[in-house]
Motif scaffolding. Structure first.
Motif, PDB file in Angstrom:
ATOM      1  N   ASP A 120       3.291  25.375 -37.711  1.00 48.93           N
ATOM      2  CA  ASP A 120       3.844  24.181 -37.094  1.00 48.93           C
ATOM      3  C   ASP A 120       3.383  24.051 -35.816  1.00 48.93           C
ATOM      4  N   ASN A 121       2.957  22.735 -35.108  1.00 46.70           N
ATOM      5  CA  ASN A 121       2.417  22.641 -33.932  1.00 46.70           C
ATOM      6  C   ASN A 121       3.502  22.464 -32.715  1.00 46.70           C
ATOM      7  N   ARG A 123       2.492  22.238 -29.609  1.00 45.58           N
ATOM      8  CA  ARG A 123       1.658  21.916 -28.389  1.00 45.58           C
ATOM      9  C   ARG A 123       1.367  20.391 -28.521  1.00 45.58           C
ATOM     10  N   LEU A 124       2.126  19.582 -27.939  1.00 47.64           N
ATOM     11  CA  LEU A 124       2.268  18.055 -28.466  1.00 47.64           C
ATOM     12  C   LEU A 124       1.214  17.079 -27.621  1.00 47.64           C
ATOM     13  N   THR A 125       0.329  17.522 -26.653  1.00 52.01           N
ATOM     14  CA  THR A 125      -0.479  16.899 -26.019  1.00 52.01           C
ATOM     15  C   THR A 125      -1.612  16.362 -27.077  1.00 52.01           C
ATOM     16  N   TRP A 129      -2.910  18.648 -30.294  1.00 53.48           N
ATOM     17  CA  TRP A 129      -2.913  18.249 -31.518  1.00 53.48           C
ATOM     18  C   TRP A 129      -4.003  18.340 -32.209  1.00 53.48           C
ATOM     19  N   TYR A 132      -4.744  21.990 -33.258  1.00 48.88           N
ATOM     20  CA  TYR A 132      -3.976  22.228 -34.112  1.00 48.88           C
ATOM     21  C   TYR A 132      -4.397  21.824 -35.499  1.00 48.88           C
ATOM     22  N   THR A 199       5.547  28.533 -35.181  1.00 52.08           N
ATOM     23  CA  THR A 199       5.132  27.399 -34.617  1.00 52.08           C
ATOM     24  C   THR A 199       4.282  28.189 -33.203  1.00 52.08           C
ATOM     25  N   TYR A 201       1.749  27.683 -29.845  1.00 53.45           N
ATOM     26  CA  TYR A 201       1.708  26.926 -28.567  1.00 53.45           C
ATOM     27  C   TYR A 201       0.714  27.344 -27.806  1.00 53.45           C
TER      28      TYR A 201
END
Length: 210
Positions: A120-121, A123-125, A129, A132, A199, A201
Motif C-alpha cells: 500500500d502507499n 506517500r500521498l504527494t 503516487w 508507487y 505500507t 513510505y
C-alpha cells in the motif's frame, strides 16, 4: 544456540526519514515469535548511527564496511540468516498487526511456496503516487488470494532452503526479480495473501528517483 524459526532481513540505505518507524513497527511484530531481525547498513551511511541508537533484541546490526546497494545489503544479511523461513522487507515500510504471524501461517499452509502480501502507499504527494505506481502496480491492495508470478521485494517470505540451494544466484546481490524468476523456472510457486499488505513510505526526491 537454538536457530530461530524466522529471519527477517532489513537492508537500509539513506533512510533517515523512515527508519525509526520501520524498526519500531517491525519489532512490534516480534513479540512471542521465534525470530531474528538482521539489519544491514553501510558504515558510511548516515542512517548507521541512527540505527545504533534504536536497535534492540531480537534485532541486530550488520555493518558493511564497503559501499553497497540494497541488493548487496540484502545478500549479506541473507547469508547470515539462521531461520527456516527468510522474510525480506525494506527500510521504508510499516506493517499491519499480525503481519509476521500471518506470513508464518501462510508458509505452513503452502509448504515450499514463497508467500507474501501486497504493498500500500503511504506517500500521498504526486511524486509519491508516481513512484508507487511505477514500482508496485503489480502488487496493489484490494486483491484476492491467489497464486502469482512473483512477489515484491519488501513483502516476501522464502523457505530458507530455496535460498541456500541457490547461493550462486546471489553472487552479485539479492535481486528479487531475477531470483524469483529463477525460482519460478524451477517450479516454485508464489502465494499472495491480501491481508498482509505493508505500507511503503519511501522518501526519494523526484530527481533522484528519475
Amino acid at each position: 544456540m537454538t536457530a530461530p524459526r524466522i529471519s527477517v532481513i532489513l537492508p537500509v540505505r539513506q533512510a533517515a526519514f523512515t527508519i525509526a518507524q520501520t524498526v519500531s513497527s517491525l519489532l512490534d511484530q516480534c513479540a512471542g515469535q521465534s525470530v531474528e531481525v538482521i539489519i544491514a547498513v553501510c558504515e558510511s551511511d548516515p542512517t548507521c548511527a541512527q540505527l545504533a541508537a534504536i536497535v534492540q533484541d531480537p534485532a541486530r546490526l550488520l555493518i558493511i564496511k564497503h559501499p553497497a546497494g540494497v541488493p548487496q545489503l540484502r545478500r549479506e544479511a541473507t547469508l547470515q540468516a539462521r531461520g527456516d523461513l527468510i522474510v525480506i522487507t525494506e527500510d521504508h515500510c510499516r506493517f499491519p498487526q499480525g503481519w509476521l504471524d500471518g506470513l508464518l501461517r501462510a508458509s505452513e499452509e503452502h509448504p515450499g511456496a514463497v508467500c507474501g502480501g501486497p504493498v500500500d502507499n503511504g506517500r500521498l504527494t504526486l511524486a509519491g503516487w508516481a513512484q508507487y505506481f511505477s514500482r508496485y502496480s503489480a502488487f496493489l491492495p484490494k486483491c484476492t488470494a491467489a497464486q502469482v508470478r512473483t512477489l515484491p521485494g519488501n513483502n516476501a517470505c522464502y523457505p530458507g532452503r530455496l535460498i541456500s540451494d541457490r547461493l550462486a544466484l546471489l553472487e552479485e546481490g539479492f535481486w528479487e526479480a531475477e531470483f524469483n524468476h529463477a525460482l519460478a523456472s524451477d517450479g516454485v510457486t508464489f502465494r499472495l495473501i491480501p491481508a498482509l499488505a505493508v505500507t511503503q513510505y519511501q522518501q526519494r526526491g523526484l530527481i533522484e528517483y528519475i
